[in-house]
Design an enzyme around this catalytic site. Structure first.
Site, PDB file in Angstrom:
ATOM      1  N   SER A  90      48.950  47.328  45.376  1.00  0.00           N
ATOM      2  CA  SER A  90      49.846  47.446  46.526  1.00  0.00           C
ATOM      3  C   SER A  90      50.031  48.927  46.899  1.00  0.00           C
ATOM      4  CB  SER A  90      51.155  46.732  46.229  1.00  0.00           C
ATOM      5  OG  SER A  90      51.915  46.540  47.409  1.00  0.00           O
ATOM      6  N   LEU A  91      51.255  49.477  46.868  1.00  0.00           N
ATOM      7  CA  LEU A  91      51.435  50.914  47.095  1.00  0.00           C
ATOM      8  C   LEU A  91      50.485  51.717  46.214  1.00  0.00           C
ATOM      9  CD1 LEU A  91      52.813  53.597  47.901  1.00  0.00           C
ATOM     10  CD2 LEU A  91      54.671  53.025  46.300  1.00  0.00           C
ATOM     11  N   ASP A 210      48.356  36.089  50.476  1.00  0.00           N
ATOM     12  CA  ASP A 210      49.304  37.193  50.601  1.00  0.00           C
ATOM     13  C   ASP A 210      49.839  37.269  52.033  1.00  0.00           C
ATOM     14  OD1 ASP A 210      50.712  39.579  50.416  1.00  0.00           O
ATOM     15  OD2 ASP A 210      49.089  40.672  49.426  1.00  0.00           O
ATOM     16  N   HIS A 237      50.992  37.854  46.882  1.00  0.00           N
ATOM     17  CA  HIS A 237      50.907  39.287  46.648  1.00  0.00           C
ATOM     18  C   HIS A 237      50.994  39.661  45.169  1.00  0.00           C
ATOM     19  CE1 HIS A 237      51.062  43.396  48.130  1.00  0.00           C
ATOM     20  NE2 HIS A 237      52.122  43.660  47.382  1.00  0.00           N
TER      21      HIS A 237
END
Length: 260
Positions: A90-91, A210, A237
């Site tokens: 993710s990030l 997601d 996710h």
């Protein structure tokens, strides 16, 4: 000026280096615990928590992808890793790509899961709502938002009705102090200009259910990083919660095949 504290990091295993970069509102424990033993079986795994997650204090100002990239590389320095493969979630995919661009001589490979090069309108709207709920201190509403956007439809609907309340309570209890700061780093992140210059073996993993970060973002990464491999996993996710064994297998197989 933002002051990022030294990141608290665990170091496990021996062998070639792996450097982990977790997601916004997450932590090393929350994002990687199910697969850490497999990763550490043949690698030295350096696993730092961002400001406001784990034992790392919050930063004194806004977080940026650049600052986080340099901070995770500094954690590798502290652990004595000269080179490493970055595993970003993710990030952490933004952080990993930027770290590879800023420190190309250090990075041997990339694994990018549920990632993006920059937020689109849907991601920005979700993160705006994320920050609003956290600013209001409404962790129960935030937990519902996370359950709806982060978990796959099949997974969330499989939770027995009488267990939904405790499930949401567990999400609310796990929100780190730096969740809103980390979401802000996603909102300002943009690694589109870095992708064509990536020259190391790269695996992009797209969770196909997601709705927080569309799998289209993963396809974008895979299409624009030269030679990138692309794989899909039928989760929302959070594959570490929904299908950790499958996620682990994809990562370990990639590392083995490329001698990373």
């Amino acid at each position: 000026m933002t002051q990022i504290p030294a990141l608290s990091a665990s170091v496990t295993g021996t062998g070639p280096g792996l450097l982990l970069a977790h997601g916004a509102g997450g932590s090393i424990e929350g994002n990687y615990a199910p697969i850490l033993p497999a990763l550490a079986a043949a690698h030295t795994v350096v696993a730092p928590d961002y400001p406001g997650s784990g034992a790392t204090p919050r930063a004194t100002g806004p977080l940026s992808v650049d600052a986080l990239a340099d901070a995770v590389v500094a954690a590798a320095d502290e652990a004595g890793l000269d080179t490493f493969t970055l595993i970003g979630y993710s990030l952490g995919t933004l952080v990993s790509v930027r770290a590879a661009a800023r420190h190309p001589e250090r990075v041997r490979g990339l694994v990018l899961t549920a990632g993006l090069a920059r937020p689109d309108n849907r991601a920005r709207a979700s993160l705006d709502l994320w920050q609003k709920l956290l600013a209001e201190g409404d962790l129960q509403a935030f937990a519902r938002f996370v359950a709806l956007s982060a978990f796959g439809e099949d997974f969330f609907n499989a939770v027995p009705q009488d267990e939904v309340g405790p499930f949401l309570d567990l999400i609310a209890a796990g929100v780190p102090a730096g969740a809103a700061d980390q979401a802000a780093a996603v909102l300002t992140g943009d690694t589109t200009g870095d992708l064509a210059g990536i020259s190391v073996p790269t695996l992009v993993i797209a969770p196909t259910q997601d709705t927080l970060v569309s799998p289209a973002h993963s396809r974008y990464l895979a299409d624009r990083i030269p030679g990138a491999e692309y794989a899909e996993i039928a989760t929302g996710h959070v594959p570490m919660a929904e299908r950790p064994e499958e996620w682990e297998k994809l990562i370990v197989s990639f590392l083995d095949r490329h001698g990373l």
